[in-house]
Design an enzyme around this catalytic site. Structure first.
Site, PDB file in Angstrom:
ATOM      1  N   ASP A 233       0.821  -1.207   0.000  1.00 11.87           N
ATOM      2  CA  ASP A 233       0.000   0.000   0.000  1.00 11.87           C
ATOM      3  C   ASP A 233       0.859   1.262   0.000  1.00 11.87           C
ATOM      4  OD1 ASP A 233      -2.626   0.684  -0.286  1.00 11.87           O
ATOM      5  OD2 ASP A 233      -2.998   0.994   1.841  1.00 11.87           O
ATOM      6  N   ASP A 279      -9.157  -1.932   2.081  1.00  8.01           N
ATOM      7  CA  ASP A 279      -8.913  -1.355   3.404  1.00  8.01           C
ATOM      8  C   ASP A 279      -9.968  -1.783   4.421  1.00  8.01           C
ATOM      9  OD1 ASP A 279      -6.715   0.024   2.367  1.00  8.01           O
ATOM     10  OD2 ASP A 279      -7.965   1.685   1.704  1.00  8.01           O
TER      11      ASP A 279
END
Length: 382
Positions: A233, A279
């Site tokens: 990420d 997420d």
């Protein structure tokens, strides 16, 4: 004098033309001059959007974790979860990176409209099935038992006699058909309008099903997966513009959105704050694992689930705060991973159960701790 008069007349005509252009309106009735002004969200609109995103993120994690407990005990093969091993967890960031960069290249080379059309059809089918699976248990509780609920079976086989082999064997009932029809209506709405509410209904269904059906086999695997995606990420958000570009170009329900201009424009609002499903699902499957660990302890407490759930709220809130402060997209896992892993580990250290937590091995179809690999094999009867 005539040249001066001509110059004056020309200047007046130019000024008039400029004023006419500024006062002109486009097909939507919006001032042409004001159309170039970037929308600035009000504090109330921003708070409503981010607060709604947090709430929408918590719903699939909470209910998906609860449903994952029942799913892990299920003896029905159609409801069996997909178990992620440590090897799968180690490879996942690499596979995700290749997929992400591949999509980025596709959007650069091919027409965005054609790609999104293909993806819309693909996610229409997946979304209808996911939403149907999500609302089916709720509908079963709402409909009175007096209403007839017929059972059906979809069976496809190959071959004959002893060589007959089952390809598809799916059992369903009338309630499932009703859910499928209702989900199909939402799917058509999404295909035709791409409305943000339809997008969120599919997104919530994907997230809830992911948390329910994707199971980590132990805490160590969860740490490997979260750690790998932590690096993934950060690299793709801070190191390149790949993830942001794909997220903005990808017209599919892989993210939750909420308009920041809802108070001004109502349901036709178009300035969105967004949160990717990754997420939600990635920390969510780890939180669900800790809930199943709580259940395996048989202490009538949900200490590790509550601590990780609160950690997720803290991490997501911190993400939004930093993003709003620096006005730049943030890798949410940068804040979620340390929080969701760190909080339960600290709790386990305090309670003296850290070793037991990391030794926990999930066994599908069994409520307790999995079998210890170090146990001695059974001796044969003499």
């Amino acid at each position: 004098m005539s040249e001066v008069e001509k110059a004056s007349t020309s200047a007046q005509e130019t000024a008039a033309a400029l004023m006419e252009a500024l006062n002109a309106t486009d097909s939507n009735g919006t001032d042409a001059f004001n159309a170039t002004v970037k929308f600035v969200a009000t504090p109330e609109g921003t708070a409503l959007a981010y607060g709604s995103l947090v709430l929408m993120a918590l719903v699939p994690i909470f209910f998906g974790a609860l449903r994952s407990v029942a799913c892990s005990k299920s003896k029905n093969t159609s409801d069996m979860p997909e178990t992620i091993t440590s090897r799968d967890a180690a490879r996942f960031p690499i596979i995700a990176s290749c997929t992400l960069f591949g999509l980025y290249l596709f959007f650069k080379v091919f027409s965005q409209a054609y790609i999104n059309l293909l993806l819309s059809v693909y996610f229409f089918v997946l979304g209808v099935l996911a939403l149907s699976h999500t609302i089916s248990p709720l509908l079963s509780r709402v409909i009175p038992s007096s209403v007839p609920n017929k059972q059906y079976q979809l069976l496809f086989t190959q071959g004959t006699g002893e060589n007959k082999e089952e390809i598809i064997n799916y059992e369903f009932d009338t309630n499932n058909l009703v859910c499928l029809l209702a989900s199909g209506v939402v799917g058509v709405w999404y295909i035709l309008k791409k409305h943000w509410i339809a997008n969120n209904l599919f997104g919530l269904a994907f997230a809830l099903n992911g948390v329910e059906l994707l199971h980590l086999n132990n805490v160590s695997t969860g740490c490997i997966l979260l750690g790998g995606l932590f690096v993934y990420d950060i690299f793709w958000v801070f190191g390149t513009n790949v993830m942001v570009t794909v997220a903005k170009s990808f017209e599919a329900p892989i993210k939750l959105v909420f308009p920041q201009d809802l108070l001004e424009k109502g349901l036709d609002a178009s300035n969105f704050a967004m949160l990717g499903l990754g997420d939600i699902v990635i920390p969510g499957i780890f939180i669900a694992l800790l809930l199943r660990f709580d259940v395996s302890l048989k202490k009538n407490s949900r200490t590790y689930f509550c601590s990780s759930f609160l950690a997720y709220i803290f991490g997501l809130g911190l993400t939004i705060f930093v993003m709003h402060t620096f006005k730049h997209a943030q890798p949410a896992l940068l804040y979620l991973v340390p929080a969701c892993v760190g909080f339960p580990v600290v709790v386990a250290l305090i309670k003296g159960e850290l070793t037991e937590m990391f030794r926990y091995e999930e066994s599908i179809g069994d409520e307790g701790l999995a079998k210890d690999d170090s146990s001695e094999p059974l001796k044969k009867d003499q």
